[in-house]
Design a protein around this motif. Sequence first.
Motif, PDB file in Angstrom:
ATOM      1  N   ALA A 176       0.829  -1.206   0.000  1.00 59.47           N
ATOM      2  CA  ALA A 176       0.000   0.000   0.000  1.00 59.47           C
ATOM      3  C   ALA A 176       0.863   1.255   0.000  1.00 59.47           C
ATOM      4  CB  ALA A 176      -0.932  -0.010   1.217  1.00 59.47           C
ATOM      5  N   HIS A 177       1.945   1.220   0.753  1.00 56.70           N
ATOM      6  CA  HIS A 177       2.838   2.376   0.810  1.00 56.70           C
ATOM      7  C   HIS A 177       3.468   2.650  -0.552  1.00 56.70           C
ATOM      8  CE1 HIS A 177       5.629   5.184   2.842  1.00 56.70           C
ATOM      9  NE2 HIS A 177       6.476   4.801   1.901  1.00 56.70           N
ATOM     10  N   MET A 178       3.868   1.590  -1.249  1.00 56.61           N
ATOM     11  CA  MET A 178       4.498   1.778  -2.551  1.00 56.61           C
ATOM     12  C   MET A 178       3.499   2.320  -3.577  1.00 56.61           C
ATOM     13  SD  MET A 178       7.566   1.227  -1.964  1.00 56.61           S
ATOM     14  CE  MET A 178       8.018   1.583  -3.653  1.00 56.61           C
ATOM     15  N   ARG A 179       2.257   1.885  -3.497  1.00 59.97           N
ATOM     16  CA  ARG A 179       1.240   2.435  -4.407  1.00 59.97           C
ATOM     17  C   ARG A 179       1.053   3.926  -4.157  1.00 59.97           C
ATOM     18  NH1 ARG A 179      -1.296  -2.654  -3.240  1.00 59.97           N
ATOM     19  NH2 ARG A 179      -1.340  -3.992  -5.105  1.00 59.97           N
ATOM     20  N   VAL A 180       1.070   4.319  -2.908  1.00 61.84           N
ATOM     21  CA  VAL A 180       0.947   5.747  -2.573  1.00 61.84           C
ATOM     22  C   VAL A 180       2.163   6.506  -3.080  1.00 61.84           C
ATOM     23  CG1 VAL A 180       0.903   7.394  -0.660  1.00 61.84           C
ATOM     24  CG2 VAL A 180      -0.566   5.369  -0.598  1.00 61.84           C
ATOM     25  N   TRP A 181       3.351   5.926  -2.949  1.00 62.36           N
ATOM     26  CA  TRP A 181       4.571   6.618  -3.391  1.00 62.36           C
ATOM     27  C   TRP A 181       4.518   6.883  -4.896  1.00 62.36           C
ATOM     28  CZ3 TRP A 181       8.735   5.797  -6.688  1.00 62.36           C
ATOM     29  CH2 TRP A 181       9.818   6.671  -6.509  1.00 62.36           C
ATOM     30  N   PHE A 182       4.085   5.919  -5.670  1.00 65.30           N
ATOM     31  CA  PHE A 182       3.967   6.121  -7.112  1.00 65.30           C
ATOM     32  C   PHE A 182       2.761   6.986  -7.466  1.00 65.30           C
ATOM     33  CE2 PHE A 182       6.735   2.336  -7.553  1.00 65.30           C
ATOM     34  CZ  PHE A 182       7.599   2.794  -8.538  1.00 65.30           C
ATOM     35  N   GLY A 183       1.705   6.896  -6.685  1.00 67.53           N
ATOM     36  CA  GLY A 183       0.513   7.681  -6.968  1.00 67.53           C
ATOM     37  C   GLY A 183      -0.098   7.329  -8.306  1.00 67.53           C
ATOM     38  N   ALA A 184      -0.475   8.358  -9.077  1.00 67.12           N
ATOM     39  CA  ALA A 184      -1.113   8.147 -10.376  1.00 67.12           C
ATOM     40  C   ALA A 184      -0.191   7.473 -11.372  1.00 67.12           C
ATOM     41  CB  ALA A 184      -1.596   9.482 -10.937  1.00 67.12           C
ATOM     42  N   GLY A 185       1.114   7.467 -11.096  1.00 69.06           N
ATOM     43  CA  GLY A 185       2.067   6.849 -12.009  1.00 69.06           C
ATOM     44  C   GLY A 185       2.273   5.358 -11.794  1.00 69.06           C
ATOM     45  N   TYR A 186       1.573   4.770 -10.807  1.00 72.68           N
ATOM     46  CA  TYR A 186       1.762   3.359 -10.494  1.00 72.68           C
ATOM     47  C   TYR A 186       1.376   2.478 -11.676  1.00 72.68           C
ATOM     48  CZ  TYR A 186       1.079  -1.111  -8.070  1.00 72.68           C
ATOM     49  OH  TYR A 186       1.132  -2.423  -7.683  1.00 72.68           O
ATOM     50  N   ARG A 187       2.246   1.523 -12.024  1.00 74.78           N
ATOM     51  CA  ARG A 187       2.004   0.676 -13.198  1.00 74.78           C
ATOM     52  C   ARG A 187       1.813  -0.804 -12.862  1.00 74.78           C
ATOM     53  NH1 ARG A 187       4.479   2.943 -18.027  1.00 74.78           N
ATOM     54  NH2 ARG A 187       4.509   0.813 -18.862  1.00 74.78           N
ATOM     55  N   GLY A 188       2.226  -1.235 -11.694  1.00 76.93           N
ATOM     56  CA  GLY A 188       2.012  -2.635 -11.353  1.00 76.93           C
ATOM     57  C   GLY A 188       3.079  -3.186 -10.428  1.00 76.93           C
ATOM     58  N   SER A 189       2.832  -4.404  -9.927  1.00 83.59           N
ATOM     59  CA  SER A 189       3.764  -5.074  -9.024  1.00 83.59           C
ATOM     60  C   SER A 189       3.738  -6.565  -9.283  1.00 83.59           C
ATOM     61  CB  SER A 189       3.408  -4.788  -7.564  1.00 83.59           C
ATOM     62  OG  SER A 189       2.147  -5.354  -7.235  1.00 83.59           O
ATOM     63  N   ALA A 190       4.717  -7.248  -8.759  1.00 85.47           N
ATOM     64  CA  ALA A 190       4.792  -8.700  -8.903  1.00 85.47           C
ATOM     65  C   ALA A 190       5.633  -9.253  -7.758  1.00 85.47           C
ATOM     66  CB  ALA A 190       5.401  -9.083 -10.250  1.00 85.47           C
ATOM     67  N   SER A 191       5.527 -10.546  -7.555  1.00 88.27           N
ATOM     68  CA  SER A 191       6.294 -11.220  -6.514  1.00 88.27           C
ATOM     69  C   SER A 191       6.852 -12.520  -7.062  1.00 88.27           C
ATOM     70  CB  SER A 191       5.399 -11.502  -5.303  1.00 88.27           C
ATOM     71  OG  SER A 191       6.128 -12.148  -4.273  1.00 88.27           O
ATOM     72  N   PHE A 192       8.097 -12.830  -6.690  1.00 84.02           N
ATOM     73  CA  PHE A 192       8.769 -14.026  -7.183  1.00 84.02           C
ATOM     74  C   PHE A 192       9.479 -14.727  -6.023  1.00 84.02           C
ATOM     75  CE2 PHE A 192       8.871 -10.675 -10.374  1.00 84.02           C
ATOM     76  CZ  PHE A 192       8.193 -11.280 -11.425  1.00 84.02           C
ATOM     77  N   GLY A 193       9.337 -16.025  -5.957  1.00 86.90           N
ATOM     78  CA  GLY A 193      10.085 -16.777  -4.964  1.00 86.90           C
ATOM     79  C   GLY A 193      11.563 -16.818  -5.329  1.00 86.90           C
ATOM     80  N   HIS A 194      12.408 -16.796  -4.306  1.00 85.61           N
ATOM     81  CA  HIS A 194      13.850 -16.794  -4.539  1.00 85.61           C
ATOM     82  C   HIS A 194      14.519 -17.397  -3.308  1.00 85.61           C
ATOM     83  CE1 HIS A 194      17.301 -15.752  -6.817  1.00 85.61           C
ATOM     84  NE2 HIS A 194      17.732 -14.782  -6.044  1.00 85.61           N
ATOM     85  N   GLY A 195      15.784 -17.779  -3.415  1.00 84.51           N
ATOM     86  CA  GLY A 195      16.433 -18.361  -2.258  1.00 84.51           C
ATOM     87  C   GLY A 195      17.889 -18.694  -2.489  1.00 84.51           C
ATOM     88  N   GLN A 196      18.535 -19.079  -1.394  1.00 86.75           N
ATOM     89  CA  GLN A 196      19.927 -19.509  -1.405  1.00 86.75           C
ATOM     90  C   GLN A 196      20.049 -20.802  -0.594  1.00 86.75           C
ATOM     91  OE1 GLN A 196      21.000 -15.638   0.531  1.00 86.75           O
ATOM     92  NE2 GLN A 196      22.809 -15.743  -0.788  1.00 86.75           N
ATOM     93  N   ARG A 197      20.926 -21.694  -1.018  1.00 84.85           N
ATOM     94  CA  ARG A 197      21.334 -22.835  -0.202  1.00 84.85           C
ATOM     95  C   ARG A 197      22.695 -22.495   0.379  1.00 84.85           C
ATOM     96  NH1 ARG A 197      17.458 -26.402   1.218  1.00 84.85           N
ATOM     97  NH2 ARG A 197      19.257 -27.421   2.185  1.00 84.85           N
ATOM     98  N   LEU A 198      22.785 -22.459   1.703  1.00 83.17           N
ATOM     99  CA  LEU A 198      23.983 -21.963   2.365  1.00 83.17           C
ATOM    100  C   LEU A 198      24.575 -23.014   3.291  1.00 83.17           C
ATOM    101  CD1 LEU A 198      22.637 -18.424   3.425  1.00 83.17           C
ATOM    102  CD2 LEU A 198      23.896 -19.027   1.345  1.00 83.17           C
ATOM    103  N   ASP A 199      25.906 -23.245   3.161  1.00 82.15           N
ATOM    104  CA  ASP A 199      26.594 -24.001   4.191  1.00 82.15           C
ATOM    105  C   ASP A 199      26.888 -23.047   5.349  1.00 82.15           C
ATOM    106  OD1 ASP A 199      28.795 -22.459   3.402  1.00 82.15           O
ATOM    107  OD2 ASP A 199      29.793 -24.104   2.361  1.00 82.15           O
TER     108      ASP A 199
END
Length: 255
Positions: A176-199
């Motif tokens: 919600a905060h990011m939509r407000v920051w962009f305001g009328a210029g907001y074009r969209g968002s997305a989410s992607f899973g990501h990760g690391q395998r760490l010793d």
Amino acid sequence: MADFQSTTRFSDRVDDYVRYRPDYPVALLDWLQREQGVDRHWHVADVGAGTGISSKMFLDAGYRVTAVEPNAPMRGAAEQWLRRYDRFDAVDGRADATKLADASVDLVTVAQAFHWFDEVAARREFARILRPQGLVAIWWNSRRLTGTRFLEGYEALLLRFGTDYTSVAERYADDAHMRVWFGAGYRGSASFGHGQRLDFEALRGRLMSSSYAPQAGHPQHEPMLQALRELFDNCAEDGTVSFDYDTRIFAGQPV
């Protein structure tokens, strides 16, 4: 109020940052190109570029990239790491004073750095340096806090030992905060899973790359590493743990 010293607080963590911080999913760049019309002929200003992790993703795809980074050790690490790319340069600049010319770039990217910016001043500066119809893309890897014993134990460790962990975590914006920051210029968002395998060595480096992890000499440093070792030993499978993220991206125009 905490003094976050955002332009200097990573200066003594550069080596761990370069070696152990995660990159970003290629699906993020695919989304920008497919859904937002981003083109590899665009000139990218990577603001708050750090050691160049996000810059490299665009360079590998053939983009011209200017990294904007005020922290000299981090900028130097990026210049050293990315020196083989002809289409890369770096400048000593900030989100509110990039030192780039008016209307000189097509895409402003901000990866894992937006929470350190003066948001009003940054929007004004981004609007200045963007060409007409240019875009801003802001994203970060959001570490998952629950779902496995390791993730939940790691969050508990940070809450116990982190010097200003809660204050830093609270700086991350929600959708919600990011939509407000962009305001009328907001074009969209997305989410992607990501990760690391760490010793364990990589997990230790990943922890020590965080600005809120107490360093050697601090009374909490050794107890924190002992707790990390115990957590790793209790959770590791085949010598590694899974450090899982959701990468959130927001795009639009800074109007």
